[in-house]
Design an enzyme around this catalytic site. Structure first.
Site, mmCIF file in Angstrom:
data_model
loop_
_atom_site.group_PDB
_atom_site.id
_atom_site.type_symbol
_atom_site.label_atom_id
_atom_site.label_comp_id
_atom_site.label_asym_id
_atom_site.label_seq_id
_atom_site.Cartn_x
_atom_site.Cartn_y
_atom_site.Cartn_z
ATOM 1 N N ARG A 65 0.840 -1.208 0.000
ATOM 2 C CA ARG A 65 0.000 0.000 0.000
ATOM 3 C C ARG A 65 0.873 1.255 0.000
ATOM 4 N NH1 ARG A 65 -2.046 2.681 4.437
ATOM 5 N NH2 ARG A 65 -1.825 0.832 5.736
ATOM 6 N N TYR A 118 -16.696 14.307 -16.129
ATOM 7 C CA TYR A 118 -17.252 12.978 -15.911
ATOM 8 C C TYR A 118 -18.249 13.000 -14.744
ATOM 9 C CZ TYR A 118 -17.184 8.056 -14.382
ATOM 10 O OH TYR A 118 -17.530 6.796 -13.983
ATOM 11 N N ASP A 190 -7.425 16.433 -16.076
ATOM 12 C CA ASP A 190 -7.701 15.037 -16.400
ATOM 13 C C ASP A 190 -7.410 14.852 -17.885
ATOM 14 O OD1 ASP A 190 -8.865 12.589 -17.145
ATOM 15 O OD2 ASP A 190 -10.386 12.719 -15.586
ATOM 16 N N LYS A 215 -8.378 3.190 -19.122
ATOM 17 C CA LYS A 215 -8.730 3.483 -20.505
ATOM 18 C C LYS A 215 -7.555 3.211 -21.449
ATOM 19 C CE LYS A 215 -12.651 5.020 -18.707
ATOM 20 N NZ LYS A 215 -12.413 5.153 -17.266
#
Length: 408
Positions: A65, A118, A190, A215
């Protein structure tokens, strides 16, 4: 894809970097592919080493992590592609957006957000941020006066997408950065729709760049992930606070899959873009299509940004049929090859209805303000033969036309 000698040189270098950047792993067996360190934790030689690593006095890994060699290689490669010092990989694109923006705000702060983003990003800023005392104003960032008026003494960041999801609205990133010059405000972009091969926001003044690595960066529809690139200090802050404590870190296996996908990013983007040009031209000429939103068309309001801000218009197209919502839905239901699915950047062409799907978190009023109509359709053009994509769209449009004529 490029529009000048300089851009051609840059594109050539990046075609190499998507394969080689950050690949300095020291594998004892000489493995060519990046090793997958599928481990949750790392053992220490002794307590002194463990203490030193936790105190930041010694380099090395502690727990996945907090860092992992496979993840680090991915972060290094994408940071190089975007031109930044460092990057932080996350479990999802929204994980990257949340961890990045939350790292720079506190209760009582203000942010400015593009009016077209988005749907889940909209929900994050309009709902969750408000619950914790951070107010967001959604502004048309193509309007310099509107942006200047929206800025306040407590404004901490400006967030935008360009091209915007879902209707490909373009924002002049450099113009926004010039308005913010001299202010203690982070500009966060973005860049998912473009990838660093088609647009590098850092060169235009962005402080941080975010991708949904789900993506184009991955490109195979089998991973959800995100990544943020920025200065070493900014990335250290994100990694050491919001990302670490909220835990939206990427799994090593997903990082390994994206590293594999990145190797073909250059050739994939070329095919995506070539296909998109052909599909946009087909839609633009079709009698049942009322409007096409695609920066590659000369009629697009900011078409001039191609060749300056962007190397190409990309592979996502939005369009409206000459009908109502029911007719648009009927058209979508007639497609045979093209899957009705959200996301983009996969080998498959994907198509969806933003108002009821990706942008359903918007209120009807907010959708209207953002220009997201009930008849808007978004298509992410894939890698199939362009004529097959067009043939499927054509038969669905023809079926829709026959249905409408019968019901007239």
């Amino acid at each position: 894809m490029a529009n000048s000698d300089n851009n051609n040189k840059t594109a050539w270098q990046m075609a190499t970097q998507v394969i080689h950047a950050g690949s300095g792993h020291d594998d004892p067996h000489g493995a060519l592919a990046a090793p997958l360190y599928q481990t949750s934790t790392f053992k220490f030689a002794n307590t002194e080493q463990g203490s030193a690593r936790f105190a930041g006095e010694e380099g090395g890994y502690i727990y996945s992590r907090l860092g992992n060699p496979t993840t680090h290689e991915l972060e290094t490669r994408v940071a190089v592609l975007e031109g930044y010092d460092a990057a932080a990989a996350t479990a999802t694109g929204m994980g990257a957006i949340a961890a990045t923006t939350m790292a720079f705000v506190k209760a009582g702060d203000h942010i400015v957000v593009s009016d077209a983003i988005y749907g889940c990003s909209f929900a994050l800023f309009s709902e969750l941020f408000e619950r914790f005392g951070v107010h967001a104003d959604f502004v048309d960032l193509t309007d310099a006066d509107a942006l200047t008026t929206a800025l306040k003494d407590n404004t901490r960041l400006v967030f935008l997408e360009s091209p915007a999801n879902p209707h490909l609205k373009l924002v002049d990133i450099e113009a926004v950065s010039q308005i913010l010059a001299g202010r203690d405000i982070k500009l966060i972009v973005d860049n998912t729709f473009m990838t660093p091969l088609l647009q590098q926001p850092k060169q235009l003044g962005a402080d941080l760049v975010i991708h949904s690595a789900t993506k184009f960066l991955n490109g195979h529809g089998d991973v959800v992930a995100g990544i943020v690139c920025g200065s070493a200090d900014d990335i250290a802050l994100i990694k050491g606070t919001t990302l670490k404590d909220m835990g939206a870190t990427i799994s090593p296996h997903d990082a390994w899959l994206i590293l594999r996908g990145l190797k073909t990013l250059d050739v994939r983007m070329q095919r995506h873009c070539e296909n998109a040009e052909k599909v946009a031209d087909f839609l633009h000429k079709h009698s049942l299509v009322r409007k096409v939103y695609y920066p590659g068309l000369a009629e697009h309001p900011n078409h001039s940004l191609i060749g300056t801000q962007m190397r190409h218009a990309g592979a996502v197209i939005a369009f409206e049929l000459d009908g109502d919502e029911a007719q648009s839905r009927y058209f979508l239901n007639q497609l045979q090859m093209i899957p009705l699915a959200v996301s983009l950047g996969d080998a498959e062409t994907l198509i969806q209805h933003p108002a009821s799907m990706t942008h359903s978190p918007y209120t009807p009023e907010a959708r209207q303000k953002a220009g997201i109509s009930d008849t808007l359709v978004r298509i992410a053009v894939g890698l199939e033969a362009a004529q097959d994509i067009i043939a499927d769209l054509s038969q669905a449009l023809q079926s829709s036309q026959q249905r409408w004529q019968r019901s007239a």
